[in-house]
Design a protein around this motif. Sequence first.
Motif, mmCIF file in Angstrom:
data_model
loop_
_atom_site.group_PDB
_atom_site.id
_atom_site.type_symbol
_atom_site.label_atom_id
_atom_site.label_comp_id
_atom_site.label_asym_id
_atom_site.label_seq_id
_atom_site.Cartn_x
_atom_site.Cartn_y
_atom_site.Cartn_z
ATOM 1 N N ASN A 178 -13.206 -10.002 -3.579
ATOM 2 C CA ASN A 178 -14.027 -8.977 -4.229
ATOM 3 C C ASN A 178 -13.238 -7.692 -4.519
ATOM 4 O O ASN A 178 -13.795 -6.715 -4.983
ATOM 5 C CB ASN A 178 -15.261 -8.657 -3.385
ATOM 6 C CG ASN A 178 -14.932 -7.998 -2.054
ATOM 7 O OD1 ASN A 178 -13.777 -7.673 -1.761
ATOM 8 N ND2 ASN A 178 -15.955 -7.798 -1.231
ATOM 9 N N GLY A 179 -11.919 -7.696 -4.210
ATOM 10 C CA GLY A 179 -11.057 -6.549 -4.472
ATOM 11 C C GLY A 179 -10.918 -5.589 -3.306
ATOM 12 O O GLY A 179 -10.080 -4.682 -3.351
ATOM 13 N N GLU A 180 -11.744 -5.771 -2.259
ATOM 14 C CA GLU A 180 -11.669 -4.889 -1.092
ATOM 15 C C GLU A 180 -10.322 -5.065 -0.382
ATOM 16 O O GLU A 180 -9.833 -6.183 -0.215
ATOM 17 C CB GLU A 180 -12.806 -5.218 -0.116
ATOM 18 C CG GLU A 180 -12.814 -4.350 1.117
ATOM 19 C CD GLU A 180 -13.903 -4.762 2.115
ATOM 20 O OE1 GLU A 180 -13.933 -4.145 3.191
ATOM 21 O OE2 GLU A 180 -14.689 -5.688 1.827
ATOM 22 N N VAL A 181 -9.719 -3.954 0.013
ATOM 23 C CA VAL A 181 -8.441 -3.969 0.736
ATOM 24 C C VAL A 181 -8.749 -3.823 2.224
ATOM 25 O O VAL A 181 -9.512 -2.936 2.623
ATOM 26 C CB VAL A 181 -7.516 -2.831 0.245
ATOM 27 C CG1 VAL A 181 -6.240 -2.767 1.065
ATOM 28 C CG2 VAL A 181 -7.198 -3.030 -1.234
ATOM 29 N N ILE A 182 -8.166 -4.724 3.032
ATOM 30 C CA ILE A 182 -8.442 -4.721 4.472
ATOM 31 C C ILE A 182 -7.136 -4.742 5.265
ATOM 32 O O ILE A 182 -6.091 -5.168 4.766
ATOM 33 C CB ILE A 182 -9.334 -5.913 4.895
ATOM 34 C CG1 ILE A 182 -8.636 -7.258 4.608
ATOM 35 C CG2 ILE A 182 -10.706 -5.838 4.215
ATOM 36 C CD1 ILE A 182 -9.340 -8.471 5.191
ATOM 37 N N ARG A 211 -5.945 -8.243 0.391
ATOM 38 C CA ARG A 211 -7.001 -7.961 -0.584
ATOM 39 C C ARG A 211 -7.939 -9.163 -0.642
ATOM 40 O O ARG A 211 -7.485 -10.299 -0.832
ATOM 41 C CB ARG A 211 -6.415 -7.665 -1.960
ATOM 42 C CG ARG A 211 -7.455 -7.258 -2.970
ATOM 43 C CD ARG A 211 -6.907 -6.750 -4.277
ATOM 44 N NE ARG A 211 -5.714 -7.463 -4.686
ATOM 45 C CZ ARG A 211 -4.733 -6.907 -5.410
ATOM 46 N NH1 ARG A 211 -4.797 -5.652 -5.768
ATOM 47 N NH2 ARG A 211 -3.677 -7.603 -5.752
ATOM 48 N N LEU A 212 -9.220 -8.896 -0.497
ATOM 49 C CA LEU A 212 -10.230 -9.947 -0.556
ATOM 50 C C LEU A 212 -10.538 -10.306 -2.002
ATOM 51 O O LEU A 212 -10.186 -9.566 -2.927
ATOM 52 C CB LEU A 212 -11.506 -9.480 0.150
ATOM 53 C CG LEU A 212 -11.367 -9.076 1.608
ATOM 54 C CD1 LEU A 212 -12.715 -8.596 2.156
ATOM 55 C CD2 LEU A 212 -10.816 -10.229 2.443
ATOM 56 N N THR A 242 0.805 -1.216 0.000
ATOM 57 C CA THR A 242 0.000 0.000 0.000
ATOM 58 C C THR A 242 0.839 1.268 0.000
ATOM 59 O O THR A 242 0.340 2.342 -0.320
ATOM 60 C CB THR A 242 -0.942 0.028 1.223
ATOM 61 O OG1 THR A 242 -0.153 -0.054 2.409
ATOM 62 C CG2 THR A 242 -1.936 -1.121 1.159
#
Length: 167
Positions: free
Chosen positions: A96-100, A93-94, A48
Motif C-alpha cells: 500500500n506504499g506505507e514505509v515500515i 515498503r508495503l 531512506t
Amino acid sequence: MIELQERNSHIYQVKDAKTPSELHPAVEEGKKHLVNQAAEQGIDMIITDALRTKQEQEALYAQGRSTEGRIVTYASGGESYHNYGLAIDFALRLDNGEVIWDRSHDGNENGQSDWMEVVEIAKGLGFEWGGDWQSFKDYPHLQMDFGLSIHELQRGMRPKPKALAEE
C-alpha cells in the motif's frame, strides 16, 4: 591543488579535503545491487537516507536533545559515515506504499524476516550492519568504512573509488 599521499592500495590522504558531495562509488553500486537483489526475493525495500551534510547531521543529533523527538543518533556533524558518503539507511515498503521499520515483517511469506533478508544481502555486498554494533544498535544503518575510522575521515583520509566486486 589537491595533494594525494599514498597510504596503501585503497586509502589516500586529501589535504584541505571537503566532505564528499555524493556516495562513494562502491557504496552507490552496493546500494543498487541491494535494492535489486531484495526485489528478486520479493522484498520492496527503500533507501531512506544516504549522504548527509554536517548540518543535516547536526539537526538529527539535536533531535531528542534540544529539539523534540526521540534520540536517533549519537553522532554529531562530521562524526557519521553518512557525512563521508559511506553509509545508507533502509526501510521496507508495503504494497500500500506505507514505509515500515518492522524487523519481524515477512511480506514475501517465506518464513524469514524481510528485514534480516535485506541485512544478509547487504553483508554479502560488503556492508557492515549497525544492528551488529555492541553499543547503540542502529538497525536501518548500513556502511562501508574501508577500515577507516571517523577520526581518520575527519583528518582527510578517503577510500579510493573502486568498483564493487560483488554482482
